[in-house]
Design an enzyme around this catalytic site. Structure first.
Site, PDB file in Angstrom:
ATOM      1  N   GLU A   1       8.855   3.843   3.510  1.00  0.00           N
ATOM      2  CA  GLU A   1       9.126   2.332   2.920  1.00  0.00           C
ATOM      3  C   GLU A   1       8.928   2.371   1.398  1.00  0.00           C
ATOM      4  O   GLU A   1       9.320   1.680   0.616  1.00  0.00           O
ATOM      5  CB  GLU A   1       8.595   1.448   3.693  1.00  0.00           C
TER       6      GLU A   1
ATOM      7  N   SER B   1       0.120  10.302   6.311  1.00  0.00           N
ATOM      8  CA  SER B   1       0.833   9.226   5.707  1.00  0.00           C
ATOM      9  C   SER B   1       2.186   9.848   5.215  1.00  0.00           C
ATOM     10  O   SER B   1       2.373  10.694   4.302  1.00  0.00           O
ATOM     11  CB  SER B   1       0.338   8.571   4.517  1.00  0.00           C
TER      12      SER B   1
ATOM     13  N   ASP C   1      -6.120  -0.492   5.281  1.00  0.00           N
ATOM     14  CA  ASP C   1      -4.714   0.096   5.395  1.00  0.00           C
ATOM     15  C   ASP C   1      -4.643   1.153   4.000  1.00  0.00           C
ATOM     16  O   ASP C   1      -3.819   2.238   4.165  1.00  0.00           O
ATOM     17  CB  ASP C   1      -3.505  -0.707   5.510  1.00  0.00           C
TER      18      ASP C   1
ATOM     19  N   LYS D   1       0.707  -1.103  -0.018  1.00  0.00           N
ATOM     20  CA  LYS D   1      -0.091   0.099   0.072  1.00  0.00           C
ATOM     21  C   LYS D   1       0.783   1.253   0.035  1.00  0.00           C
ATOM     22  O   LYS D   1       0.334   2.299  -0.350  1.00  0.00           O
ATOM     23  CB  LYS D   1      -1.107   0.001   1.256  1.00  0.00           C
TER      24      LYS D   1
END
Length: 345
Positions: free
Chosen positions: A282, A255, A245, A192
């Site tokens: 990430e 985020s 998520d 995601k």
């Protein structure tokens, strides 16, 4: 396991701190381990993680330490909240201190490039005698510590792991669901982040709600398609660790990956965006790994390929978007035939 446990959370970032606060508030003896000795002493003294969760008081009884042996020795449950690039090294350091029946749970959302290895698989390789699990879900740390109602998923083949984590983390504002599909839950948490970058870029470029809805649903389709090829259950992606998520990470500037995408959409160079973030995003690393693996497996992932070509092949966004919109048209719900088949059984 009995009522009150000894728990260690490894990693002093925002999520690790939030989880440690919940565990300590539930009355368990809790250690929060940080690699930086000076920062650990500062947090222990100030009773606050000023860098990652400023203004949030650490729960009484939560001990912050830079001594791994102190944090882990005698511990019943260890949460490993370390960025993926350091994850294996820390897991390896754990081995001599763990008691034989200790449970180890990853909360990291990334993939090790060598062998496309998930974090829980690293735990299995480095700590083969221990029960392993994954905690993942739509969980912004700032909202957890603000006591916003939040749910997460503990995934493990072991009922013991699921029950232990549910018992230790349960509170009036934090709820944990169980899932046996460890690989699917973990892939959801890693994949995601890529789509959060895409959605952040789209928002910065003025995309509306129609575009947002299209990106979210097609992202979900790609995630499920890739996960199925990797041996996970695509239906896992209909749960908290998948679509839950995905929605959270792709629609909020809390985020990190969404913020990376937003800045990229405003024309800022990738290196400057990543270096200025101050925390690990990430999604950039995961994009490299997933693109390579998808090509190797022959999995159709047009959004992943499109973002990769924009960031690393310097293609114009307009050209990539045009190709995506005019590309091959396929079925909306790819697993509907399977569902219809099962409903007749």
């Amino acid at each position: 396991m009995g009522n009150k446990q000894q728990v260690a959370v490894l990693g002093g970032g925002s999520f690790g701190t939030a989880i440690a606060n919940i565990v300590a508030a539930n009355g368990h003896r809790t250690f929060l381990w940080m690699r930086d000795k000076d920062n650990a002493l500062r947090c222990q003294s100030a009773r606050e993680n000023e860098r990652y969760l400023p203004g949030v008081a650490l729960t009484d009884g939560l001990e912050v330490t830079a001594e791994l042996e102190r944090a882990v020795t005698g511990t019943d449950l260890v949460f490993v909240s370390i960025p993926s690039h350091s994850f294996r090294a820390v897991a390896r350091q754990l081995r001599p201190y763990l008691k034989s029946d200790a449970i180890v749970v990853s909360t990291a959302k990334g993939i090790e490039p060598e062998g496309f290895t998930l974090m829980s698989d690293i735990l299995l390789e480095e700590l083969p005698d221990h029960d392993i699990g994954v905690l993942s879900g739509p969980n912004f740390a700032k909202e957890i510590v603000a006591k916003q109602h939040t749910a997460s998923v503990i995934a493990s083949e072991s009922e013991r792991v699921c029950q232990a984590v549910q018992d230790i983390l349960r509170s009036e504002t934090f709820r944990v669901y169980a899932n046996k599909d460890r690989g699917g839950v973990e892939l959801g948490g890693a994949l995601k982040n890529i789509y959060a970058i895409i959605c952040g870029m789209a928002a910065a470029m003025g995309a509306g709600k129609n575009t947002q809805a299209m990106l979210l649903t097609r992202s979900l389709a790609e995630m499920g398609r890739f996960a199925a090829e990797m041996g996970a259950n695509p239906m896992t992606f209909l749960g908290l660790a998948g679509v839950g998520d995905l929605i959270l990470t792709c629609t909020s500037d809390l985020s990190r990956n969404y913020r990376v995408g937003y800045q990229l959409g405003k024309g800022e160079p990738l290196d400057a965006v990543v270096s200025g973030l101050g925390q690990v995003a990430e999604g950039v690393n995961t994009l490299h790994q997933v693109k390579q693996k998808a090509d190797e497996l022959g999995v159709y992932m047009p959004l992943v390929s499109g973002l990769y070509s924009i960031l690393f092949e310097r293609r114009a966004v307009a050209d990539v978007v045009r190709e995506l919109m005019l590309g091959e048209q396929s079925n909306d719900v790819e697993y509907s035939n399977n569902l219809e088949h099962h409903s007749k059984l």
